[in-house]
Design a protein around this motif. Sequence first.
Motif, PDB file in Angstrom:
ATOM      1  N   SER A  38      87.414 -11.929  27.618  1.00 18.31           N
ATOM      2  CA  SER A  38      86.453 -13.112  27.431  1.00 18.31           C
ATOM      3  C   SER A  38      84.845 -12.668  27.794  1.00 18.31           C
ATOM      4  O   SER A  38      84.166 -13.246  27.681  1.00 18.31           O
ATOM      5  N   LEU A  39      84.742 -11.583  28.815  1.00 15.80           N
ATOM      6  CA  LEU A  39      83.553 -10.989  29.072  1.00 15.80           C
ATOM      7  C   LEU A  39      83.037 -10.430  28.296  1.00 15.80           C
ATOM      8  O   LEU A  39      83.525  -9.743  27.339  1.00 15.80           O
ATOM      9  N   PRO A  40      81.472 -10.641  27.935  1.00 16.82           N
ATOM     10  CA  PRO A  40      80.675  -9.687  27.223  1.00 16.82           C
ATOM     11  C   PRO A  40      80.610  -8.229  27.299  1.00 16.82           C
ATOM     12  O   PRO A  40      80.962  -7.767  28.373  1.00 16.82           O
ATOM     13  N   ASN A  75      80.735 -10.009  21.760  1.00 12.86           N
ATOM     14  CA  ASN A  75      79.458 -10.203  21.876  1.00 12.86           C
ATOM     15  C   ASN A  75      78.940  -9.434  23.434  1.00 12.86           C
ATOM     16  O   ASN A  75      79.488  -8.664  23.997  1.00 12.86           O
ATOM     17  N   THR A  76      77.374  -9.185  23.346  1.00  9.93           N
ATOM     18  CA  THR A  76      77.099  -7.987  24.221  1.00  9.93           C
ATOM     19  C   THR A  76      75.857  -8.537  24.736  1.00  9.93           C
ATOM     20  O   THR A  76      75.026  -9.039  24.323  1.00  9.93           O
ATOM     21  N   VAL A  77      75.799  -8.381  26.057  1.00 12.67           N
ATOM     22  CA  VAL A  77      74.522  -8.497  26.915  1.00 12.67           C
ATOM     23  C   VAL A  77      73.867  -7.031  26.783  1.00 12.67           C
ATOM     24  O   VAL A  77      74.611  -6.075  27.441  1.00 12.67           O
ATOM     25  N   VAL A  78      72.697  -6.907  26.608  1.00 14.53           N
ATOM     26  CA  VAL A  78      71.821  -5.665  26.413  1.00 14.53           C
ATOM     27  C   VAL A  78      71.001  -5.795  27.632  1.00 14.53           C
ATOM     28  O   VAL A  78      70.340  -6.614  27.868  1.00 14.53           O
ATOM     29  N   ILE A  79      71.108  -4.445  28.357  1.00 13.73           N
ATOM     30  CA  ILE A  79      70.233  -4.289  29.745  1.00 13.73           C
ATOM     31  C   ILE A  79      69.315  -3.231  29.392  1.00 13.73           C
ATOM     32  O   ILE A  79      69.620  -2.260  29.237  1.00 13.73           O
ATOM     33  N   ALA A  80      67.880  -3.472  29.486  1.00 10.53           N
ATOM     34  CA  ALA A  80      66.967  -2.555  29.074  1.00 10.53           C
ATOM     35  C   ALA A  80      66.283  -2.249  30.320  1.00 10.53           C
ATOM     36  O   ALA A  80      65.547  -3.234  30.865  1.00 10.53           O
ATOM     37  N   HIS A  81      65.897  -0.752  30.466  1.00 10.41           N
ATOM     38  CA  HIS A  81      64.796  -0.641  31.754  1.00 10.41           C
ATOM     39  C   HIS A  81      63.526   0.064  31.218  1.00 10.41           C
ATOM     40  O   HIS A  81      63.604   0.854  30.352  1.00 10.41           O
ATOM     41  N   SER A  82      62.598  -0.224  31.673  1.00  8.10           N
ATOM     42  CA  SER A  82      61.199   0.262  31.372  1.00  8.10           C
ATOM     43  C   SER A  82      61.008   0.118  29.786  1.00  8.10           C
ATOM     44  O   SER A  82      60.957  -0.936  29.496  1.00  8.10           O
ATOM     45  N   PHE A  83      60.456   1.325  29.341  1.00  9.12           N
ATOM     46  CA  PHE A  83      59.937   1.508  27.855  1.00  9.12           C
ATOM     47  C   PHE A  83      61.297   0.934  27.111  1.00  9.12           C
ATOM     48  O   PHE A  83      60.965   0.345  25.888  1.00  9.12           O
ATOM     49  N   ALA A  84      62.394   1.023  27.401  1.00  9.39           N
ATOM     50  CA  ALA A  84      63.754   0.435  26.290  1.00  9.39           C
ATOM     51  C   ALA A  84      63.313  -0.842  26.482  1.00  9.39           C
ATOM     52  O   ALA A  84      63.911  -1.516  25.466  1.00  9.39           O
ATOM     53  N   GLY A  85      62.922  -1.912  27.568  1.00 11.77           N
ATOM     54  CA  GLY A  85      62.711  -3.010  27.505  1.00 11.77           C
ATOM     55  C   GLY A  85      61.739  -3.389  26.101  1.00 11.77           C
ATOM     56  O   GLY A  85      62.142  -4.625  25.257  1.00 11.77           O
ATOM     57  N   LEU A  86      60.908  -2.749  25.627  1.00 10.62           N
ATOM     58  CA  LEU A  86      59.963  -2.884  24.709  1.00 10.62           C
ATOM     59  C   LEU A  86      60.660  -2.848  23.386  1.00 10.62           C
ATOM     60  O   LEU A  86      60.545  -3.370  22.263  1.00 10.62           O
ATOM     61  N   ALA A  96      74.828 -11.547  23.391  1.00 16.97           N
ATOM     62  CA  ALA A  96      74.969 -12.787  24.371  1.00 16.97           C
ATOM     63  C   ALA A  96      73.871 -13.071  25.285  1.00 16.97           C
ATOM     64  O   ALA A  96      73.594 -14.298  26.058  1.00 16.97           O
ATOM     65  N   GLY A  97      73.110 -11.890  25.397  1.00 12.93           N
ATOM     66  CA  GLY A  97      71.948 -12.078  26.195  1.00 12.93           C
ATOM     67  C   GLY A  97      71.355 -11.022  26.510  1.00 12.93           C
ATOM     68  O   GLY A  97      71.672  -9.931  26.078  1.00 12.93           O
TER      69      GLY A  97
END
Length: 256
Positions: free
Chosen positions: A92-94, A164-175, A193-194
């Motif tokens: 049930s976790l993304p 579903n997926t939670v996407v975590i982005a650091h630094s330039f990946a945030g852009l 999902a987030g």
Amino acid sequence: FFPSDMALAVPVRGKAAAVPVSGARRRSLASSTSSSSSSSSSQRRCRCESAVRDFVDARADLRGSSFVLSGGLRVETLEGTAGATSSSSSSSLPNLLFLHGSYHGAWCWAPNFFGFFSERGYRCRAMSFLGQALSDVPQEGKASGTVASHARDVAEYLATLEGNTVVIAHSFAGLILQKMLQLDAGRPLSKVAGAAFLCSVPPTGNSAMAGRFFRRTPIAALKLTWAFVTRNFESDLDALRETFFSDDVATRDLQE
């Protein structure tokens, strides 16, 4: 964005890069240095690829693979295997999809993020942008992609993940993640999902932030600028630590 010959933040022996010269001087030297520069970039990338392969192969908690984009190029993907289960609570976790910043690759999430979340039932994945780590290097142009093209690559890979997926982005990946969230093609938002932004580049870019940095801590700002101009962190552990890591990171971890 992400030059195709950009080296990873992995220390290597020997001189890794030369200080850039002026535009006029560069043009006058272009014919005599193009072949040696290409050879140097190729050798540097080979060393970095070897370091990444050694890192991934040495970890039993990682599964390395690749994803073929619609254009035919492959991007490296990693999946964490430690503690992942198929229990009802875990299912049930993304998914968690981690996106790296400049001078890094999917590997950078393995030491401190994959294990922590995998042991709590999350399916952890990361991908390396084109031109980085073990992903293919586009042959056209001087850059491996744009913010928009990298965003489309992420959306393509994301669409293949179950659930579903939670996407975590650091630094330039945030852009890149911000751009992906604006895309219409493929409707990637239906599977997001987030989104988490870690020290992300803001939508307006780095200019205002860089200005504040120079005014507040000019010496540190100059040292950081010099590091990116000379890329001395590619062969100097102390420069690597000062540019990317905190003081409490063990030297052994930097060497890995």
